[in-house]
Design an enzyme around this catalytic site. Sequence first.
Site, PDB file in Angstrom:
ATOM      1  CG  ASP A  54      -1.984   1.035   1.175  1.00 28.16           C
ATOM      2  OD1 ASP A  54      -3.169   0.671   1.242  1.00 28.16           O
ATOM      3  OD2 ASP A  54      -1.650   2.230   1.071  1.00 28.16           O
ATOM      4  CG  ASP A  86      -2.763   3.386  -2.554  1.00 31.93           C
ATOM      5  OD1 ASP A  86      -3.784   2.684  -2.479  1.00 31.93           O
ATOM      6  OD2 ASP A  86      -2.212   3.897  -1.574  1.00 31.93           O
ATOM      7  CD  GLU A  87      -5.648  -1.388  -0.732  1.00 33.47           C
ATOM      8  OE1 GLU A  87      -6.145  -2.257  -0.049  1.00 33.47           O
ATOM      9  OE2 GLU A  87      -6.227  -0.326  -1.005  1.00 33.47           O
TER      10      GLU A  87
END
Length: 364
Positions: A12, A107-108
């Site tokens: 993350d 983003d993960e």
Amino acid sequence: MSDIQKKIVHIDMDCFYAAVEMRDRPDLASKPLAVGGRPEGRGVITTCNYVARKYKVHSALSSREAVRRCPDLIILPNRFEVYRQESRKIRKIFEKYTNLIEPISLDEAFLDLSENSLFDGSASETAKAIRWEIFETTGLTASAGIANCKFLAKIASDWKKPNNQFTITPAMIPEFMKSLPVKKIPGVGKQTQKKMAQLKIETCLDLQKLSLDQLRFQFGSFGDRLYDLSRGVDHSKVKSSRQRKSISVENTFSKDLTEWESVEKQIFKLFDELKIRMNKAKIQDDQLKSMAVKFKFSDFRSLSKERSTRLMDRQAFRDLAFDHYLENNEPIRLIGIGFKLKSQTLKKQRGQLNLFTSDSLSTS
Ligand code: TTP
Ligand code: MG
């Protein structure tokens, strides 16, 4: 493979959108910084850096309230295209380490490193290498969580944020679960939390005290999952959209179609269905390789027409279908539409993709 042996990593990015802005505007990096809408209107904060978080500024807060809490807050407009671009670079890095990648958002992502032999099979060393490579390539920091299941890996990535990682070993799980608040369990939203609070359930240990029957009685079909998750058990797999070679939808008609208008109508209908499926499968435009329209005729012969594409475009499907229709003007009993997707590695890509099984494919 049993869950004990599984090695799942959750990566993350740290304050992702804000971090991109800090990288591009180093003069603002030490100041409270957010991205989002203007405070004068009805704008909201998309995210903010860690300096701003000290003032209790956070995602989804109205920008007006954010400025009230932190008068010096600098709010920059969202630059989604830049964030997407960085996300693609990060995805490419993941692909160097494994094909088993489940992106959750820009983003993960979850990575399944169970079969990975890099760094003597150490998932935490691999996570370090990935984080380092992300930083080298993008100038952005990431945090990682390592565990034997997705649920715990995700919790672990939050544990040492920012720019750090945390491993929950199987031996740590029983102790770790005892104090974990129920709100950390995926699927336990505001309503369930409220209900649990009424039942005096605050931690996973409290949940563990309920039998499976009691959990089912209180929480219905979610009870089974709660039984497992409260003990740190999560059998859900890393669902890699990258492994997917194609995605398609089709429809057989009770009456063969002969008119273009009715074919066009069906194409648009199928397109809407395809869009929903693609969203569910988290397939993005940059994974698209080609699009195809398949017709099955009244004599059960089927023929597909394919065209390379990089975009999810309704009109493009309509045009492809129209050309196909003109070239093969016969009663149609079934229409299918879909995409072929780029595969994990270029080597694997060659010759193995077949969007529609047992069909001949005419390519334009
Ligand atoms: P998150 O990973 O939740 O947040 P973050 O990366 O900003 O911060 P953290 O260091 O705690 O991980 O979300 C990733 C990006 O998604 C974030 O930078 C902005 C966007 N986002 C929204 O657009 N709306 C939201 O409500 C949230 C939570 C995030
Ligand atoms: Mg993040």
